[in-house]
Design a protein around this motif. Sequence first.
Motif, short mmCIF file in Angstrom:
data_model
loop_
_atom_site.label_atom_id
_atom_site.label_comp_id
_atom_site.label_asym_id
_atom_site.label_seq_id
_atom_site.Cartn_x
_atom_site.Cartn_y
_atom_site.Cartn_z
N THR A 1 0.85 -1.19 0.00
CA THR A 1 0.00 0.00 0.00
C THR A 1 0.88 1.24 0.00
OG1 THR A 1 -1.73 -1.15 1.24
CG2 THR A 1 -1.80 1.25 1.27
N TYR A 2 0.49 2.24 -0.80
CA TYR A 2 1.20 3.51 -0.85
C TYR A 2 0.26 4.58 -0.31
CZ TYR A 2 3.61 7.63 -2.47
OH TYR A 2 4.24 8.84 -2.50
N LEU A 3 0.70 5.34 0.70
CA LEU A 3 -0.08 6.43 1.27
C LEU A 3 0.31 7.71 0.55
CD1 LEU A 3 -2.06 7.57 3.36
CD2 LEU A 3 -0.12 7.79 4.93
N ALA A 4 -0.65 8.28 -0.17
CA ALA A 4 -0.40 9.48 -0.97
C ALA A 4 -1.10 10.68 -0.36
CB ALA A 4 -0.92 9.26 -2.39
N GLY A 5 -0.56 11.85 -0.63
CA GLY A 5 -1.21 13.08 -0.22
C GLY A 5 -2.49 13.29 -1.03
N SER A 6 -3.37 14.10 -0.54
CA SER A 6 -4.66 14.30 -1.21
C SER A 6 -4.49 14.87 -2.61
CB SER A 6 -5.58 15.18 -0.37
OG SER A 6 -4.97 16.44 -0.15
N GLU B 1 -6.70 12.10 3.75
CA GLU B 1 -7.75 13.12 3.75
C GLU B 1 -7.82 13.74 5.13
OE1 GLU B 1 -9.31 14.11 1.05
OE2 GLU B 1 -8.59 12.50 -0.25
N TYR B 2 -6.87 14.60 5.43
CA TYR B 2 -6.80 15.24 6.75
C TYR B 2 -7.69 16.47 6.76
CZ TYR B 2 -4.94 17.43 10.93
OH TYR B 2 -4.81 18.01 12.17
N HIS B 3 -8.52 16.57 7.75
CA HIS B 3 -9.39 17.73 7.93
C HIS B 3 -8.84 18.55 9.09
CE1 HIS B 3 -12.19 15.99 5.12
NE2 HIS B 3 -12.03 14.85 5.74
N HIS B 4 -8.25 19.67 8.74
CA HIS B 4 -7.56 20.50 9.72
C HIS B 4 -8.55 21.06 10.74
CE1 HIS B 4 -4.91 23.41 11.49
NE2 HIS B 4 -3.93 23.03 10.70
N PRO B 5 -8.30 20.86 12.04
CA PRO B 5 -9.19 21.44 13.05
C PRO B 5 -8.95 22.94 13.15
CG PRO B 5 -7.33 20.39 14.11
CD PRO B 5 -7.21 20.08 12.64
N VAL B 6 -9.98 23.65 13.48
CA VAL B 6 -9.88 25.09 13.69
C VAL B 6 -9.80 25.34 15.19
CG1 VAL B 6 -11.08 27.30 13.39
CG2 VAL B 6 -11.18 25.55 11.59
N TYR B 7 -8.89 26.20 15.58
CA TYR B 7 -8.75 26.57 16.99
C TYR B 7 -8.50 28.07 17.08
CZ TYR B 7 -3.81 26.14 15.68
OH TYR B 7 -2.60 26.26 15.05
N SER B 8 -8.69 28.63 18.25
CA SER B 8 -8.49 30.07 18.45
C SER B 8 -7.01 30.40 18.40
CB SER B 8 -9.07 30.51 19.79
OG SER B 8 -10.46 30.34 19.81
N GLN B 9 -6.68 31.39 17.60
CA GLN B 9 -5.32 31.91 17.55
C GLN B 9 -5.34 33.33 18.09
OE1 GLN B 9 -4.70 31.15 13.35
NE2 GLN B 9 -3.28 29.47 13.80
N LEU B 10 -4.24 33.75 18.64
CA LEU B 10 -4.17 35.03 19.32
C LEU B 10 -4.43 36.22 18.41
CD1 LEU B 10 -3.64 36.36 22.04
CD2 LEU B 10 -1.20 36.33 21.51
N TRP B 11 -3.92 36.18 17.18
CA TRP B 11 -4.01 37.36 16.31
C TRP B 11 -4.81 37.06 15.05
CZ3 TRP B 11 -2.37 41.03 19.25
CH2 TRP B 11 -1.32 40.81 20.13
N LEU C 1 -3.93 18.30 22.22
CA LEU C 1 -4.14 16.92 21.78
C LEU C 1 -5.58 16.67 21.39
CD1 LEU C 1 -2.95 14.19 21.16
CD2 LEU C 1 -3.24 13.57 23.57
N ASP C 2 -6.52 17.18 22.19
CA ASP C 2 -7.94 17.02 21.85
C ASP C 2 -8.27 17.69 20.51
OD1 ASP C 2 -8.53 15.56 24.14
OD2 ASP C 2 -9.06 17.35 25.31
N ILE C 3 -7.66 18.83 20.26
CA ILE C 3 -7.89 19.54 19.00
C ILE C 3 -7.34 18.74 17.83
CG2 ILE C 3 -7.24 21.61 17.69
CD1 ILE C 3 -7.43 23.14 20.41
N ILE C 4 -6.16 18.18 17.98
CA ILE C 4 -5.57 17.37 16.91
C ILE C 4 -6.46 16.17 16.62
CG2 ILE C 4 -3.67 15.80 16.36
CD1 ILE C 4 -1.81 17.79 17.84
N ARG C 5 -6.96 15.53 17.63
CA ARG C 5 -7.82 14.36 17.44
C ARG C 5 -9.12 14.72 16.73
NH1 ARG C 5 -6.46 11.74 23.29
NH2 ARG C 5 -4.68 10.51 22.57
N ARG C 6 -9.61 15.93 16.91
CA ARG C 6 -10.83 16.36 16.21
C ARG C 6 -10.59 16.53 14.71
NH1 ARG C 6 -11.72 20.46 20.47
NH2 ARG C 6 -11.13 21.98 18.91
N GLY C 7 -9.31 16.67 14.30
CA GLY C 7 -8.99 16.89 12.90
C GLY C 7 -8.99 15.64 12.06
N ARG C 8 -9.19 14.48 12.67
CA ARG C 8 -9.14 13.22 11.90
C ARG C 8 -10.33 13.04 11.03
NH1 ARG C 8 -6.73 9.20 16.50
NH2 ARG C 8 -4.81 10.30 16.71
#
Length: 94
Positions: free
Chosen positions: A29-34, A56-66, A87-94
Amino acid sequence: LCVASELPPFPDDPDERLIAITKHCGGATYLAGSGGHDYMDLSKYREAGINVVFQEYHHPVYSQLWGDFEPYMSVIDLIYNAGKESLDIIRRGR
């Protein structure tokens, strides 16, 4: 374990090279980028018996300072902005 400096020469064609490397290292198996959908010749992988899985990574959104949220920053950005929640935020991005 495959070490790049110890690999033999491989074909110049990008798809054939990835197939050869995958087989050389014992993979099936070859894992390719989207983005691989746009340029990979998947028929070559099928013919070679290599399964292609697209990430197929779905980037989680989190609060950034600026300002507005800026995706794909370093994990350092996440840690500085979210602390123990990171860590909880990263896990939500799956």
